[in-house]
Design an enzyme around this catalytic site. Structure first.
Site, mmCIF file in Angstrom:
data_model
loop_
_atom_site.group_PDB
_atom_site.id
_atom_site.type_symbol
_atom_site.label_atom_id
_atom_site.label_comp_id
_atom_site.label_asym_id
_atom_site.label_seq_id
_atom_site.Cartn_x
_atom_site.Cartn_y
_atom_site.Cartn_z
ATOM 1 N N THR A 1 -0.513 -11.915 4.178
ATOM 2 C CA THR A 1 -0.816 -13.319 3.894
ATOM 3 C C THR A 1 -1.506 -13.889 5.126
ATOM 4 O O THR A 1 -1.086 -13.626 6.253
ATOM 5 C CB THR A 1 0.464 -14.116 3.594
ATOM 6 O OG1 THR A 1 1.080 -13.573 2.413
ATOM 7 C CG2 THR A 1 0.166 -15.588 3.358
ATOM 8 N N ARG B 1 5.135 -15.058 -4.209
ATOM 9 C CA ARG B 1 4.879 -13.754 -4.828
ATOM 10 C C ARG B 1 5.896 -13.456 -5.929
ATOM 11 O O ARG B 1 5.540 -13.018 -7.033
ATOM 12 C CB ARG B 1 4.893 -12.662 -3.760
ATOM 13 C CG ARG B 1 3.812 -12.850 -2.694
ATOM 14 C CD ARG B 1 4.023 -11.939 -1.491
ATOM 15 N NE ARG B 1 3.943 -10.533 -1.868
ATOM 16 C CZ ARG B 1 4.251 -9.531 -1.042
ATOM 17 N NH1 ARG B 1 4.701 -9.781 0.182
ATOM 18 N NH2 ARG B 1 4.135 -8.288 -1.440
ATOM 19 N N ILE C 1 4.969 -15.712 8.059
ATOM 20 C CA ILE C 1 4.338 -15.395 6.780
ATOM 21 C C ILE C 1 4.140 -13.887 6.714
ATOM 22 O O ILE C 1 4.135 -13.210 7.744
ATOM 23 C CB ILE C 1 2.990 -16.150 6.586
ATOM 24 C CG1 ILE C 1 2.046 -15.909 7.765
ATOM 25 C CG2 ILE C 1 3.226 -17.630 6.371
ATOM 26 C CD1 ILE C 1 0.701 -16.617 7.619
ATOM 27 N N ASP C 2 4.001 -13.363 5.517
ATOM 28 C CA ASP C 2 3.902 -11.915 5.330
ATOM 29 C C ASP C 2 2.676 -11.328 6.034
ATOM 30 O O ASP C 2 1.686 -12.020 6.266
ATOM 31 C CB ASP C 2 3.817 -11.575 3.844
ATOM 32 C CG ASP C 2 5.056 -11.985 3.072
ATOM 33 O OD1 ASP C 2 6.125 -12.110 3.692
ATOM 34 O OD2 ASP C 2 4.945 -12.195 1.847
ATOM 35 N N MET C 3 2.750 -10.038 6.322
ATOM 36 C CA MET C 3 1.680 -9.346 7.024
ATOM 37 C C MET C 3 0.317 -9.556 6.371
ATOM 38 O O MET C 3 -0.685 -9.807 7.038
ATOM 39 C CB MET C 3 1.989 -7.843 7.103
ATOM 40 C CG MET C 3 0.907 -7.029 7.789
ATOM 41 S SD MET C 3 1.335 -5.286 7.939
ATOM 42 C CE MET C 3 1.142 -4.745 6.232
#
Length: 310
Positions: A149, A246, A145-147
């Site tokens: 998130t 997103r 998962i994104d930094m």
């Protein structure tokens, strides 16, 4: 279509009709959208890319039938060290570890980011018990998962578990529900966004819809609560593309609060990136075959925003 892979050093491609007159760097990036265009431009500058045996510049327009050869230099070995970073563990056994990733933590190291990552923390916690399928840079990492998130992330502790979980992810059978706050008032109580996602044609660090070679991406959404200027929502992923929620929410005019990449470039209070939380992860356990579902509690900053009734 031959897909360029960084693990292989030598590649050869033949330009197809639908790529005729494309820039050389853009044609190369279409062979693997996960690799940035700037990476190919660097290879071209270094003479590692040849067209019909001759080095060309990035702006060379390829012609149908051109034979392109690419040499990927040997990657520098990164020394990834275990670090005693506390983990919020949701579940652990001999096969898997499920953690609640905090905001601001990168999942795996990169050339310019070798410490402070989830991998560094997991290496310390698990010692030698991690799958090795993704190599030394991503031990145990089967998805990410994104930094900015937060939320539930599965770590695989052996190769058997990695293969079993990876297969479920590929088949889209893993349950993944996210919670997020978006800008504006979403009118529909629920809906589905079905828009293919691919690498942005100009900004290779971003993803976008309506791009060539985009991959199927499906997001189910549901409104939980509407505030004066924002909407609290639940998202369930049918697919798992990079930045999927997103990109999809921005595409319908409701970017995630705090998302300065796909939303407003203005900051919102002290928010660090998008307000998005991987709340639920569910999968078939790789050893016992039983369905396991885990929930990650909302982080404090998120709870605080909800209380403010934005």
């Amino acid at each position: 279509m031959h897909k360029l892979c960084l693990e292989d050093r030598n590649h050869e491609f033949e330009v197809s009709e639908n790529q005729n007159s494309e820039r050389l760097d853009r044609a190369l990036s279409s062979w693997n959208q996960e690799i940035s265009r700037s990476f190919f431009q660097k290879l071209i500058r270094e003479g590692e890319v040849k067209v019909n045996g001759i080095p060309k510049k990035s702006n060379y327009r390829v012609v149908t039938g051109d034979k392109i050869s690419v040499v990927i230099p040997q990657a520098e070995a990164l020394e990834i060290l275990p670090e005693n970073i506390p983990l919020d563990i949701l579940y652990e056994d001999a096969d898997v570890l499920v953690v609640n990733k905090p905001k601001g933590m990168v999942v795996h190291p990169s050339a310019g980011h070798c410490s402070g990552t989830l991998v560094n923390a997991v290496m310390y916690h698990c010692r030698d018990s991690l799958s090795g399928i993704n190599g030394i840079i991503r031990p145990g990492i089967v998805h990410r998962i994104d930094m900015d998130t937060t939320g539930a992330l599965i770590i695989c502790k052996n190769d058997h578990a990695h293969l079993k979980i990876a297969e479920q992810i590929k088949e889209h059978s893993v349950t993944r529900r996210y919670l997020g706050i978006v800008r504006g008032i979403v009118k529909e109580d629920a809906g589905i966004i079905n828009e293919a996602i691919g690498r942005h044609p100009i900004d290779r660090k971003k993803m976008a819809i309506h791009v060539r070679n985009g991959k199927t991406a499906i997001t189910h959404y549901r409104v939980i609560q509407r505030f004066s200027k924002h909407t609290y929502m639940e998202f369930e992923l049918e697919t798992g593309r990079t930045h999927q929620i997103r990109v999809h929410m921005a595409s319908i005019g409701h970017p995630l609060l705090g998302d300065r990449v796909y939303g407003s470039c203005k900051s919102f209070g002290n928010l660090q990136g998008q307000t998005l939380h991987a709340a639920v992860i569910g999968f078939i356990h790789p050893s016992n075959g039983q369905y396991l579902e885990l929930e990650a509690p909302l982080p404090e900053y998120f709870e605080s925003l909800l209380k403010k009734q934005l």
